[in-house]
Design a protein around this motif. Structure first.
Motif, short mmCIF file in Angstrom:
data_model
loop_
_atom_site.label_atom_id
_atom_site.label_comp_id
_atom_site.label_asym_id
_atom_site.label_seq_id
_atom_site.Cartn_x
_atom_site.Cartn_y
_atom_site.Cartn_z
N LEU A 173 0.68 -0.96 -0.09
CA LEU A 173 -0.39 -0.09 0.29
C LEU A 173 0.55 1.28 -0.28
O LEU A 173 0.62 2.14 -0.88
CB LEU A 173 -0.93 0.00 1.37
N TRP B 104 -5.98 5.76 1.63
CA TRP B 104 -7.70 4.70 2.75
C TRP B 104 -8.86 5.04 2.71
O TRP B 104 -9.59 5.37 1.25
CB TRP B 104 -7.05 6.15 3.88
N CYS C 224 -14.05 0.94 5.44
CA CYS C 224 -13.56 0.32 5.98
C CYS C 224 -14.46 -0.97 7.31
O CYS C 224 -13.64 -1.52 7.87
CB CYS C 224 -12.88 1.40 7.76
N ASN D 190 -6.21 -4.39 -3.52
CA ASN D 190 -6.17 -3.25 -2.41
C ASN D 190 -6.80 -3.81 -1.36
O ASN D 190 -6.94 -3.62 0.57
CB ASN D 190 -6.48 -1.48 -2.91
N TRP E 49 -5.89 -4.04 2.86
CA TRP E 49 -6.94 -3.34 3.76
C TRP E 49 -7.31 -4.26 5.01
O TRP E 49 -7.30 -3.23 6.11
CB TRP E 49 -7.60 -1.99 3.27
#
Length: 328
Positions: A61, A68, A74, A188, A192
């Motif tokens: 990343l 973000w 998230c 990604n 994450w």
């Protein structure tokens, strides 16, 4: 129209190819876990590989300067992490201290069907009754196999419960991650998920390592390295990208080959006996899962916005307001 059809076909082919790579990578996970927990504490194996993969993910990343994710993304990434970063590694590690990888492969065979179930629930589709009948038949076949296979010993029965818990959580992580990968990309998404779960995985790994200091031979460490670099990291690059490009339902069918591949790896690398009953059970489960996938594929209702015109495709120009005013 023809160009759009060709683009869709190429995307489906690419998604299937990426999904096949992911399935091949994951098919070695159970044998590698079986080798690793032979010398290492299962908690160290389950969470330590997530810590190592999180380090690789953070480097990826950072090197790619990936922004973000949003707050909503998230929250969805935490669901992915609960399934594929924590749940599946933990419960399979605990199970394989008392069960063989070959036995685990048959229980894991219901994973494609459960992945389809979670995809159906997430997309709010209404498949026909036959879908649920076939899915339930697959679960029943697995339960019969695990009940007969466990015999009078209590340990394998507990291991089967761990494996079933691993399958449910993994299916949730697959479905949510495949959908989220359409927004973030396959690489990604897993990166994450690993980074966001790192505070928990690092803490648990540290406690487990202090309680049971890791001492293992080279074979166990090799299995642990495979779980870290391939099963927990690189395999998801291909898998989530494949689900995003080809669709969770379509690419998810490739999981049907995973139990048989795992049985083959278990016999080849670990010398575990693969009984005719295990193969028959696996084939029966795969037949049920294949039926659920075909039924669902025939009744798919794309999520809202999925078939909208891509933003980069120019639209036909509208009427010129000035010209319209002059005409009036």
């Amino acid at each position: 129209m023809r160009a759009e059809s060709n683009t869709s076909r190429r995307g489906a082919i690419t998604g299937s190819a990426l999904g096949a790579v992911g399935v091949l990578a994951f098919s070695m996970s159970l044998p590698a876990t079986r080798v690793a927990v032979g010398d290492l504490d299962p908690w160290v194996v389950a969470f330590g590989r997530a810590v190592g993969a999180a380090g690789l993910a953070a480097l990826y990343l950072w090197a790619r300067r990936v922004p973000w994710p949003s707050a909503g993304q998230c929250r969805r990434l935490l669901v992915v992490a609960a399934g594929v970063v924590v749940g599946f590694p933990l419960f399979t590690s605990l199970a394989l201290t008392a069960s063989t990888a070959a036995h685990g492969a048959v229980v894991i065979a219901v994973l494609p069907g459960l992945t389809a179930v979670f995809a159906v629930l997430r997309a709010r589709e209404r498949p026909p009754t036959l879908f649920w009948v076939a899915s339930g038949a697959g679960v029943v076949a697995v339960l019969i196999f695990t009940t007969v296979g466990s015999g009078a010993s209590a340990a394998p029965a507990v291991a089967d419960l761990f494996l079933l818990a691993a399958v449910v959580l993994c299916a949730l992580g697959y479905a949510e991650g495949g959908a989220l990968a359409r927004e973030l990309g396959g690489a990604n998404t897993i990166c994450w998920a690993l980074v966001l779960s790192a505070p928990a995985t690092v803490a648990i790994t540290a406690v487990a390592a202090v309680r049971t200091p890791p001492h293992a031979g080279p074979v166990a460490w090799l299995g642990f390295a495979y779980l870290t670099a391939v099963s927990m990291f690189l395999g998801f690059f291909a898998w989530y990208a494949g689900l995003a490009r080809g669709g969770v339902a379509r690419v998810g069918q490739l999981q049907l080959a995973q139990p048989l591949l795992t049985l083959g790896w278990s016999a080849l690398l670990l010398g575990e006996g693969v009984t005719p009953a295990a193969v028959a059970a696996a084939l029966l489960v795969l037949l049920c899962v294949a039926l659920t996938q075909r039924i669902r594929a025939a009744r798919v209702v794309p999520p809202a916005g999925e078939n909208r015109r891509p933003s980069h495709v120019p639209t036909a120009p509208g009427p010129d307001p000035r010209r319209s005013a002059a005409q009036r």
